[in-house]
Write an enzyme that holds these catalytic residues in place. Structure first.
Site, PDB file in Angstrom:
ATOM      1  N   LYS A 127      38.038  43.945  45.452  1.00 32.01           N
ATOM      2  CA  LYS A 127      37.780  43.391  44.226  1.00 32.01           C
ATOM      3  C   LYS A 127      36.477  42.258  44.399  1.00 32.01           C
ATOM      4  O   LYS A 127      36.096  41.905  45.549  1.00 32.01           O
ATOM      5  CB  LYS A 127      39.021  42.430  43.886  1.00 32.01           C
ATOM      6  N   ASP A 167      36.148  44.480  35.114  1.00 25.23           N
ATOM      7  CA  ASP A 167      37.307  43.371  35.067  1.00 25.23           C
ATOM      8  C   ASP A 167      36.929  42.466  33.959  1.00 25.23           C
ATOM      9  O   ASP A 167      36.110  42.728  33.039  1.00 25.23           O
ATOM     10  CB  ASP A 167      37.516  42.980  36.518  1.00 25.23           C
TER      11      ASP A 167
HETATM   12  N1  GLU Z   1      39.820  45.835  36.940  1.00 25.64           N
HETATM   13  C1  GLU Z   1      41.012  46.621  36.842  1.00 25.64           C
HETATM   14  C2  GLU Z   1      42.285  46.212  37.415  1.00 25.64           C
HETATM   15  O1  GLU Z   1      42.306  44.801  37.800  1.00 25.64           O
HETATM   16  C3  GLU Z   1      40.603  48.054  37.021  1.00 25.64           C
HETATM   17  C4  GLU Z   1      40.381  48.406  38.312  1.00 25.64           C
HETATM   18  C5  GLU Z   1      39.656  49.648  38.538  1.00 25.64           C
HETATM   19  O2  GLU Z   1      39.586  50.510  37.663  1.00 25.64           O
HETATM   20  O3  GLU Z   1      39.190  50.010  39.680  1.00 25.64           O
HETATM   21  O4  GLU Z   1      43.056  46.778  37.824  1.00 25.64           O
END
Ligand code: GLU
Length: 442
Positions: A127, A167
């Site tokens: 992340k 996100d």
């Molecule tokens: N941000 C999204 C999550 O928290 C998607 C992450 C992604 O697609 O890699 O799951």
């Protein structure tokens, strides 16, 4: 033109300030570790197994100087945390928010590891985030900040290494800038698989935009089946009206649910007979937020937006940020089902209270996994150079979500543990197994 402003640290004043991260009752990472420990205890994991997978693999913090439109330079702070790569490249979004901090990014990366494992996609957890309120920036400033973030950490990223995605407050355009920055660093090669959630014209996948909410809806179908809850006419409250929240409202209304309440940064709105999500979405397109929605729709503005969480609805969907349902308000939650579109909306103390009240929680690492599920399908399509129809993507997503829900529910009944602990058990088993098979390098 935006005025010069030093970047905010994002860390709230608190008695925990002297610590490296926010510690204490509302540390998202502490909460995540508590969730993990509960599952680890039930599974009787060994010390070695725990040590292998509990802490993040790599934590990176960078400073990001950006030339603003008025010629000044403003310095932002950016993070990328790779929690685990045993099962595949690190995977997870990048958040742009003034409250981003390392503790939060560590928690979010941690949840990604187990989210990918629970739905069985071959990816690890990562992340990122930038401490910024993107609403304060012009498009040019936002582009320069996004590109600098990617360039500053270019060696971390790659289709087999670490694959970011959208996100909170990030979108397909920002993913396009990330992808272009990476491709240009690689002598102009076309390398779309380095990021997901891209625009359709640039290797994005059909169904990605609505995937988080769609995955949640598949879980809600299963939960309703299990609990004997009639979805047609079910009352719903949704906290947060970004990508996940707005699609959640649309998709659940299509199922005959009554969307009684929605909220965003500008307030919470209630209508007993239901809110038309299209109306709210159109309002946001015009005004950027829900500000003034009560003046154009027959809705009531709630004095305290947090009261949305306590409405007597059937399904409550937290789709905003962490730590919204805590020991302070959990007792007042009336929903039968809490479907977590946000990451980390319930603290462990809140979980305990809700468990006693027999609230059925569909935990974040299962409930909102549809987003990363379709990100994985996007990554696969990018690597094949062959693109699927929306129907094909939906079918694969449904298979993924139904299987994961069934695994988690079975585990919950088998071990007599709440759905969250069960989801961690299902996921941890896979991560431990992959780590042990790989063994230690050097
Ligand atoms: N941000 C999204 C999550 O928290 C998607 C992450 C992604 O697609 O890699 O799951």
């Amino acid at each position: 033109m935006p005025k010069y402003q030093p970047a905010r640290s994002g860390r709230k004043e608190s008695k925990f300030r002297s610590q490296p991260f926010i510690r204490g009752p509302l540390s998202a990472f502490d909460n995540a570790l508590t969730q993990f420990d509960r599952a680890a205890k039930t599974m009787k994991l060994t010390k070695n197994q725990i040590a292998f997978i509990r802490e993040p693999r790599r934590t990176t913090e960078v400073k990001l100087p950006v030339r603003m439109d008025d010629g000044s330079i403003r310095v932002f702070k950016g993070y990328r945390v790779q929690h685990n790569i045993a099962r595949g490249p690190a995977k997870g979004g990048v958040r742009f928010h003034p409250d981003v901090n390392l503790d939060e990014v560590k928690a979010l990366a941690f949840w990604m590891t187990f989210k990918c494992a629970v739905i069985g996609i071959p990816m690890g957890g990562g992340k990122g985030g930038i401490v910024v309120d993107p609403a304060e920036l012009s498009t040019g400033e936002l582009e320069r900040l996004s590109r600098r973030f990617f360039a500053e950490m270019i060696d971390l990223f790659g289709p087999d290494r670490d694959v970011p995605a959208p996100d909170v407050n990030t979108n397909p355009q920002i993913m396009a800038w990330f992808m272009d920055t990476y491709s240009m660093h690689n002598r102009g090669d076309y390398l779309p698989a380095v990021v997901t959630g891209k625009p359709l014209e640039l290797g994005g996948s059909a169904g990605r935009a609505s995937a988080t909410a769609q995955g949640m809806v598949f879980c809600v179908f299963q939960a309703a089946d299990h609990l004997g809850l009639e979805l047609h006419g079910a009352k719903v409250a949704i906290q947060g009206f970004g990508n996940a929240g707005s699609f959640a409202a649309k998709l659940l209304r299509e199922q005959g649910c009554i969307i009684q309440a929605i909220s965003d940064v500008d307030g919470a709105f209630f209508a007993k007979e239901g809110i038309d999500p299209e109306h709210a979405i159109a309002h946001i397109q015009k005004n950027r937020t829900l500000k003034g929605f009560e003046k154009v729709a027959s809705v009531e503005r709630l004095k305290d937006p947090l009261k949305l969480l306590e409405l007597p609805v059937d399904i409550l969907i937290p789709a905003a940020l962490e730590n919204q349902i805590t020991r302070k308000n959990a007792n007042r939650i009336k929903a039968k089902v809490v479907a977590e579109c946000a990451n980390g909306p319930c603290t462990p103390e809140a979980d305990d209270i809700l468990e006693k009240k027999k609230t059925f929680i569909i935990p974040d690492i299962l409930c909102n996994a549809g987003g990363v599920g379709v990100s994985y399908l996007e990554w696969v399509q990018n690597r094949m150079g062959y693109y699927w129809s929306n129907e094909r993507v939906l079918e694969d997503l449904k298979t993924m979500m139904d299987r994961a829900f069934a695994d988690v529910l079975r585990t919950s009944l088998q071990y007599k543990v709440p759905m969250r602990t069960a989801a961690f058990i299902v996921a941890i088993e896979k991560v431990v197994r992959a780590s042990e098979l790989r063994g230690l390098y050097a």
